[in-house]
Design a protein around this motif. Structure first.
Motif, PDB file in Angstrom:
ATOM      1  N   THR A   1       0.925  -1.026   0.085  1.00  0.00           N
ATOM      2  CA  THR A   1      -0.306  -0.170   0.013  1.00  0.00           C
ATOM      3  C   THR A   1       0.798   1.390   0.097  1.00  0.00           C
ATOM      4  O   THR A   1       1.572   1.248   0.704  1.00  0.00           O
TER       5      THR A   1
ATOM      6  N   LYS B   1      -4.086   1.264  -2.743  1.00  0.00           N
ATOM      7  CA  LYS B   1      -4.192  -0.181  -2.368  1.00  0.00           C
ATOM      8  C   LYS B   1      -3.787  -0.956  -3.569  1.00  0.00           C
ATOM      9  O   LYS B   1      -3.943  -0.486  -4.801  1.00  0.00           O
ATOM     10  N   LYS B   2      -3.877  -2.484  -3.477  1.00  0.00           N
ATOM     11  CA  LYS B   2      -3.693  -3.150  -4.524  1.00  0.00           C
ATOM     12  C   LYS B   2      -4.731  -2.878  -5.644  1.00  0.00           C
ATOM     13  O   LYS B   2      -4.583  -2.844  -6.809  1.00  0.00           O
ATOM     14  N   SER B   3      -5.974  -2.884  -5.114  1.00  0.00           N
ATOM     15  CA  SER B   3      -7.112  -2.526  -6.019  1.00  0.00           C
ATOM     16  C   SER B   3      -6.936  -1.187  -6.855  1.00  0.00           C
ATOM     17  O   SER B   3      -7.191  -1.089  -8.057  1.00  0.00           O
TER      18      SER B   3
ATOM     19  N   LEU C   1      -4.377  -1.683  -9.486  1.00  0.00           N
ATOM     20  CA  LEU C   1      -4.819  -2.255 -10.707  1.00  0.00           C
ATOM     21  C   LEU C   1      -5.591  -1.135 -11.588  1.00  0.00           C
ATOM     22  O   LEU C   1      -5.600  -1.341 -12.639  1.00  0.00           O
ATOM     23  N   ALA C   2      -6.429  -0.387 -10.866  1.00  0.00           N
ATOM     24  CA  ALA C   2      -7.499   0.529 -11.679  1.00  0.00           C
ATOM     25  C   ALA C   2      -6.409   1.551 -12.183  1.00  0.00           C
ATOM     26  O   ALA C   2      -6.687   1.768 -13.171  1.00  0.00           O
TER      27      ALA C   2
END
Length: 312
Positions: free
Chosen positions: A92, A293-295, A298-299
């Motif tokens: 993160t 964060k990881k999401s 990715l976005a």
């Protein structure tokens, strides 16, 4: 095929030569007992932008303004979406860093100034001089503010620059090798990119915004990924903001002072607005202290992929 290999070879030489030049210059500065604050704010910051500088200068001399400007606009977009998105997959990224607010404001002000300049036509020598004055004032203000706050050393730039040469002869080899390698890598990169653009019928601006921009952003990407690997996420966002400021002020400013640059209509209509949106994204993340964060990573990478696809 030869053009693709030439481009790849050029980008590899740029990254390696830029790294060697930074390490050699920092080692020399430390041997000369130069203030670590100056080293961190100038030598290290300039060094990570050296590939963009030499590519833009070479492109300007070759008469391909599309690569010269597209390289910087594309790099500033990649610095946010790719360089912050990729390390977020490892850890993160905390977007709150002490003293970052003022630098974010400078980044947006310089972005808006560049947009106005591009809107009204070619980047002239006067435009370049204004951008150089802005980056000079920014560096002077940073150094003065840091010293007034009692900061006698810069944040540890060894997070970004590792394995410094210890012997004087090695330092010399690193500096000379970097100074020789950067223009060579820039020539190979611009030559390969120009041939690829003609071969596939793409514009030189499109190649500059994508392939060349990603390639010259590799030093920032490597730095941010390694910072994330070492659980030092603050380095990542500070690295991006500083690089974007230098790209506009030093590289486009310096290049257009030497040779005025024509601006592709596509950049005025689309790409400079994407660059502004990417900058405002960083401002929003930092202002509201929203971690990536990881999401989120990715976005950001997905948006970057869509942007690259849209260029072609």
């Amino acid at each position: 095929m030869l053009s693709i290999l030439t481009l790849i070879a050029g980008l590899v030489v740029l990254v390696v030569a830029g790294d060697y030049l930074v390490r050699g210059a920092v080692a020399l500065a430390e041997k000369l007992s130069i203030d670590p604050l100056i080293i961190g704010l100038t030598i290290v910051a300039f060094g990570t932008s050296a590939p963009e500088l030499f590519v833009s200068l070479q492109a300007a001399f070759n008469g391909v303004s599309g690569i010269a400007i597209g390289n910087i606009i594309g790099s500033n977009i990649a610095n946010v979406l790719l360089v912050l998105g990729a390390p977020a997959l490892l850890m993160t990224i905390n977007c709150r860093e002490n003293g970052l607010g003022a630098s974010l404001a400078v980044m947006i002000i310089m972005t808006l100034a560049l947009m106005v300049m591009m809107w009204f036509g070619p980047l002239s020598r006067i435009d370049g001089a204004i951008l150089l004055l802005m980056i000079g004032a920014y560096l002077g203000w940073q150094i003065k503010a840091a010293r007034q706050c009692g900061l006698v050393t810069a944040p540890d730039y060894h997070d970004e620059v590792v394995d410094l040469p210890q012997q004087s002869w090695k330092t010399t080899v690193f500096i000379v090798g970097g100074l020789i390698g950067l223009p060579l890598g820039a020539w190979l990169t611009v030559d390969g990119a120009s041939h690829i653009a003609r071969m596939f019928g793409a514009s030189e601006t499109a190649i500059g915004l994508t392939i060349v921009a990603i390639g010259t952003s590799l030093p920032e990407l490597v730095t941010s990924v390694m910072a994330a690997w070492r659980r030092s996420g603050a380095v990542a966002i500070g690295n991006v903001v500083g690089s974007n400021i230098f790209n506009i002020g030093l590289i486009l400013g310096g290049t257009s002072v030497i040779l005025p640059l024509d601006v592709d209509q596509r950049i005025v209509s689309i790409d400079m607005w994407v660059m502004l949106a990417a900058g405002l994204l960083v401002v929003g993340l930092a202002h509201w202290n929203i971690p990536i964060k990881k999401s989120g990573g990715l976005a950001m990478l997905a948006v970057f992929a869509i942007y690259i696809f849209s260029v072609f």
